[in-house]
Design a protein around this motif. Sequence first.
Motif, PDB file in Angstrom:
ATOM      1  N   THR A 204       0.760  -1.510   0.193  1.00  0.00           N
ATOM      2  CA  THR A 204       0.374  -0.034  -0.297  1.00  0.00           C
ATOM      3  C   THR A 204       0.987   1.829  -0.416  1.00  0.00           C
ATOM      4  N   GLY A 205       2.078   1.478   0.690  1.00  0.00           N
ATOM      5  CA  GLY A 205       2.539   2.170   0.434  1.00  0.00           C
ATOM      6  C   GLY A 205       4.050   2.006  -0.574  1.00  0.00           C
ATOM      7  N   PHE A 206       5.248   2.146  -0.443  1.00  0.00           N
ATOM      8  CA  PHE A 206       6.237   1.721  -1.011  1.00  0.00           C
ATOM      9  C   PHE A 206       6.732   1.683  -1.769  1.00  0.00           C
ATOM     10  N   GLY A 207       5.810   0.162  -2.545  1.00  0.00           N
ATOM     11  CA  GLY A 207       5.201  -0.406  -4.609  1.00  0.00           C
ATOM     12  C   GLY A 207       4.645   0.948  -4.738  1.00  0.00           C
ATOM     13  N   PRO A 208       3.207   1.321  -4.643  1.00  0.00           N
ATOM     14  CA  PRO A 208       3.236   2.176  -4.925  1.00  0.00           C
ATOM     15  C   PRO A 208       3.315   3.860  -5.104  1.00  0.00           C
TER      16      PRO A 208
END
Length: 218
Positions: free
Chosen positions: A111-115
């Motif tokens: 939900t954070g790093f990837g997006p």
Amino acid sequence: MSPKLTLYSHKVGPNGWKVAQVLSELGLEYETIFKEFGDGENGMKTPEFEKINPNGRIPALVDHSNNDLIIWESGAIILYLVKKYDTEHLLYPASIEEQAIVDTWFLYQLTGFGPYLGQAVWFKVLTGNTNVEASERYIKETHRNLKVINKQLEKEGSNGWLALGKITIADISFLQWVRFLYKIEIDIKTEYPAVYDWQERLLARPAIKKSTEGEVWN
């Protein structure tokens, strides 16, 4: 007997590779079918593939040993694999409390790093940096996330892992995305040394090496 599994993936996209890495670490045998972007004959946007994943994306997994059960979305696939097949708790713990710790970092990647990194690559690279403000925002957020990760890996008692002092699905979920940082000109070796050391230890694992055969970088 190993279950019969088919993984639908892409030779560049990181989410398919992280599923392959989990499969390999668990010693599960699987067949990979590489798809292409778009609606061409081997594309993800074809009616045939959308029967498997209605979102027209990779990865998707079919467990032929479980009534051809279909799972899509990388996080859902990985959780299914460890809950069903990680009976020795190699990558996912047994207790709810420890699962919560692993899930915290696992979901942070999803939900954070990837997006953030995905958007940074889109605005910085794939659109030719035409929107400088958006590019700078997402690169800044990627750096902020890397500081969080680097600090966690340096934390006393972490043993250089994100959760529980050992390798888990949390680490594997980040690996292939971290390897994409070069696209936005982030040098983790000099800027985030704990992240670099962690990456190299993961890449040296035989199962990780085996799972990434055939990957393409561009």
